[in-house]
Design a protein around this motif. Structure first.
Motif, PDB file in Angstrom:
ATOM      1  N   SER A   1       0.430  -1.064   0.061  1.00  0.00           N
ATOM      2  CA  SER A   1       0.053   0.371   0.033  1.00  0.00           C
ATOM      3  C   SER A   1       0.985   1.419  -0.185  1.00  0.00           C
ATOM      4  O   SER A   1       2.051   1.102   0.502  1.00  0.00           O
ATOM      5  N   HIS A   2       0.308   2.140  -0.055  1.00  0.00           N
ATOM      6  CA  HIS A   2       0.946   3.509  -0.496  1.00  0.00           C
ATOM      7  C   HIS A   2       0.131   5.158  -0.346  1.00  0.00           C
ATOM      8  O   HIS A   2      -0.935   4.620  -0.382  1.00  0.00           O
ATOM      9  N   PHE A   3       1.305   6.151   0.412  1.00  0.00           N
ATOM     10  CA  PHE A   3       1.199   7.678   0.231  1.00  0.00           C
ATOM     11  C   PHE A   3       2.059   7.929  -0.661  1.00  0.00           C
ATOM     12  O   PHE A   3       2.875   8.294  -0.336  1.00  0.00           O
ATOM     13  N   LEU A   4       0.741   8.742  -1.741  1.00  0.00           N
ATOM     14  CA  LEU A   4       1.646   9.794  -1.942  1.00  0.00           C
ATOM     15  C   LEU A   4       1.392  11.035  -1.890  1.00  0.00           C
ATOM     16  O   LEU A   4      -0.086  10.871  -2.212  1.00  0.00           O
ATOM     17  N   ASN A   5       2.500  12.060  -2.670  1.00  0.00           N
ATOM     18  CA  ASN A   5       1.910  12.855  -2.312  1.00  0.00           C
ATOM     19  C   ASN A   5       1.737  13.154  -3.867  1.00  0.00           C
ATOM     20  O   ASN A   5       1.864  12.508  -5.088  1.00  0.00           O
TER      21      ASN A   5
ATOM     22  N   SER B   1       8.510  13.336  -5.170  1.00  0.00           N
ATOM     23  CA  SER B   1       9.878  12.435  -5.364  1.00  0.00           C
ATOM     24  C   SER B   1       9.329  11.511  -5.506  1.00  0.00           C
ATOM     25  O   SER B   1       9.475  10.191  -5.980  1.00  0.00           O
ATOM     26  N   ALA B   2       8.359  11.129  -4.076  1.00  0.00           N
ATOM     27  CA  ALA B   2       8.024   9.455  -4.642  1.00  0.00           C
ATOM     28  C   ALA B   2       6.981   8.863  -4.906  1.00  0.00           C
ATOM     29  O   ALA B   2       6.668   8.111  -5.868  1.00  0.00           O
ATOM     30  N   ILE B   3       6.333  10.030  -5.461  1.00  0.00           N
ATOM     31  CA  ILE B   3       5.195   9.355  -7.347  1.00  0.00           C
ATOM     32  C   ILE B   3       5.867   9.593  -8.308  1.00  0.00           C
ATOM     33  O   ILE B   3       5.045   8.288  -8.563  1.00  0.00           O
ATOM     34  N   LEU B   4       7.433  10.264  -8.147  1.00  0.00           N
ATOM     35  CA  LEU B   4       8.077   9.925  -9.583  1.00  0.00           C
ATOM     36  C   LEU B   4       8.422   8.720  -9.117  1.00  0.00           C
ATOM     37  O   LEU B   4       8.583   7.975 -10.326  1.00  0.00           O
ATOM     38  N   ALA B   5       9.013   8.336  -8.597  1.00  0.00           N
ATOM     39  CA  ALA B   5       9.892   7.140  -8.078  1.00  0.00           C
ATOM     40  C   ALA B   5       8.828   5.958  -8.232  1.00  0.00           C
ATOM     41  O   ALA B   5       9.116   4.222  -8.132  1.00  0.00           O
ATOM     42  N   THR B   6       7.700   5.312  -8.021  1.00  0.00           N
ATOM     43  CA  THR B   6       6.859   4.862  -7.456  1.00  0.00           C
ATOM     44  C   THR B   6       5.768   4.479  -8.290  1.00  0.00           C
ATOM     45  O   THR B   6       5.765   3.450  -9.135  1.00  0.00           O
ATOM     46  N   LEU B   7       5.251   5.258  -8.844  1.00  0.00           N
ATOM     47  CA  LEU B   7       4.173   5.138 -10.547  1.00  0.00           C
ATOM     48  C   LEU B   7       5.237   5.962 -11.902  1.00  0.00           C
ATOM     49  O   LEU B   7       5.858   6.890 -11.341  1.00  0.00           O
ATOM     50  N   PRO B   8       4.691   4.886 -12.612  1.00  0.00           N
ATOM     51  CA  PRO B   8       5.148   6.032 -14.077  1.00  0.00           C
ATOM     52  C   PRO B   8       4.721   7.299 -14.412  1.00  0.00           C
ATOM     53  O   PRO B   8       4.281   7.251 -15.892  1.00  0.00           O
ATOM     54  N   TRP B   9       4.373   8.178 -13.639  1.00  0.00           N
ATOM     55  CA  TRP B   9       3.015   9.216 -13.463  1.00  0.00           C
ATOM     56  C   TRP B   9       4.072  10.708 -13.786  1.00  0.00           C
ATOM     57  O   TRP B   9       4.994  10.399 -12.864  1.00  0.00           O
ATOM     58  N   ARG B  10       4.148  10.960 -15.382  1.00  0.00           N
ATOM     59  CA  ARG B  10       4.605  12.461 -15.208  1.00  0.00           C
ATOM     60  C   ARG B  10       3.140  13.108 -15.557  1.00  0.00           C
ATOM     61  O   ARG B  10       3.011  12.709 -17.079  1.00  0.00           O
TER      62      ARG B  10
END
Length: 331
Positions: A249-253, A297-306
C-alpha cells in the motif's frame, strides 16, 4: 487491468468525473455512485454505469456484487476548508464516518484495491516546504483531520484484511479536461482558479485575496497547483500498481513540487484573458497555512506517472474554456 469493474464514488463531481474518463479511456469497466448533492449526472461519461446513491447507503453492497467490483476509487466527501471549521460534524460525518461504512462494505464484498482521495491538508502547517509523505501530519482544520482519520482506517484495515490501498494526498487541483468533456462545475466553489475565471467571464465582480501578511515572498498564500487531468492519470497508475503488487500500500503526494502565490495565479489569469481581474484584499481565512508545496519525488519514483499539463497558464486556459462552456449552457 482487472476482471470485473472499478467503482468510483463521487464520480459525478469535479475530480471524480475526470478519474472516470481516465479509467474508461484506459479500458476499465466503471460504475459510478454519487448522491448528486454537489455532483451532476450529466458529468458522468455515458460509457460508465451510473447509480444515484450515497456511499453509506446499504445498497452499495448490492452494487458491488452486481457489477463485480474489484477496486474502489473514493472521491465522495466534503472539501471546503472554512466550512469544515464552521461545521466540523458535517465533515466527520461525510468524510470519516461515511468512509468507514464504505470501507466496511468493501471488505465484506471482497474488494481488493482501494484508492482514497486524501489531501495535503493532513500536513497542517508544515515545518518545511516542500513537504514529504513521512513528514509530521498535524491538521489545522477539521477537513484535514477527517481525511487523516480515513488514512488511518485504511492502514489498519489493510493490515487485517486482503485489501491494499493508495492514499493520494492532493495539493491544489485546478483546470479542466482539455477535450472539454468535464470540469469544475460546482456552484459557489472556493477554488482560486475557478473563482478567478468566473470573474473573468462576468460571473463574479471580483476575487477576494484572503491574507496578505503570510510569511511568503508577496504575503499571499502559496500553493502547488496540479492539473486535474494529470491527477486523474495518477489514479489509473496507482490502481495498476495496486493490482500488480497486492501486498503493498502507498501514501503519495500528488503535486508538481512548485508553488505559486495567490497574486501570481491572478497574474496568470490576467495574462490568459488579456484583462485585469478586480482583486480585493481581505483578512486570512480560518485554517489556511501560508504555503503548501509537494515533495513529489515519491510518486515519481513509485509510478510511471509524469505530468503532462504542468503549466500554470495552461491550467488557467483549460479552466477558462470550461467556464465559458458552462456559461453557454446556462450553468
Amino acid at each position: 487491468m482487472i476482471d470485473g469493474s472499478v467503482m468510483v464514488t463521487g464520480g459525478a463531481g469535479y475530480i471524480g468525473s475526470h478519474a472516470v474518463l481516465a479509467l474508461l479511456d484506459a479500458g476499465y469497466r466503471v460504475v459510478v455512485i454519487d448522491n448528486l448533492v454537489t455532483g451532476f449526472d450529466w458529468a458522468v461519461d455515458r460509457r460508465a454505469t451510473f447509480v444515484p446513491m450515497a456511499v453509506e447507503d446499504a445498497g452499495v453492497a448490492g452494487v458491488i456484487a452486481e457489477h463485480d467490483v474489484r477496486a474502489i476509487l473514493h472521491f465522495a466527501g466534503s472539501v471546503v476548508v472554512p466550512e469544515s471549521v464552521e461545521n466540523p460534524l458535517k465533515y466527520y460525518r461525510n468524510n470519516t464516518a461515511a468512509s468507514r461504512t464504505l470501507i466496511e462494505t468493501a471488505v465484506a464484498g471482497g474488494v481488493k484495491h482501494f484508492i482514497f482521495s486524501s489531501t495535503a491538508a493532513t500536513y497542517g502547517t508544515p515545518d518545511k516546504v516542500p513537504v514529504a509523505e513521512g513528514d509530521l501530519q498535524l491538521p489545522i482544520n477539521p477537513y484535514g483531520m477527517s481525511k487523516l482519520m480515513t488514512e488511518a482506517m485504511l492502514r489498519d484495515v489493510a493490515a487485517a484484511h486482503p485489501m491494499n490501498f493508495a492514499a493520494l494526498r492532493y495539493f491544489n487541483v485546478a483546470g479542466a479536461d482539455p477535450q472539454g468533456r468535464t470540469g469544475q462545475s460546482t456552484v459557489g466553489a472556493t477554488h482560486l482558479i475557478k473563482i478567478a475565471v468566473e470573474a473573468a467571464i462576468g460571473k463574479r465582480s471580483h476575487v477576494g485575496v484572503y491574507g496578505t501578511d503570510f510569511a511568503t515572498p508577496d504575503g499571499t498564500g502559496v500553493r502547488d497547483y496540479i492539473h486535474v487531468t494529470d491527477l486523474a492519470a495518477a489514479h489509473v497508475h496507482a490502481l495498476e500498481l495496486l493490482i500488480a503488487n497486492p501486498a503493498d500500500s502507498h501514501f503519495l503526494n500528488a503535486g508538481y513540487g512548485k508553488g505559486f502565490s495567490v497574486l501570481e495565479v491572478l497574474d496568470a489569469v490576467d495574462r490568459v484573458t488579456n484583462m485585469t481581474i478586480d482583486r480585493r484584499m481581505e483578512g486570512r481565512r480560518a485554517g489556511d497555512p501560508a504555503a503548501l508545496i509537494a515533495d513529489n519525488s515519491a510518486i515519481l519514483a513509485t509510478l510511471p506517472w509524469r505530468p503532462q499539463h504542468a503549466d500554470l497558464d495552461g491550467i488557467v486556459r483549460d479552466a477558462l474554456a470550461w467556464e465559458r462552456q458552462l456559461a453557454e449552457r446556462g450553468a
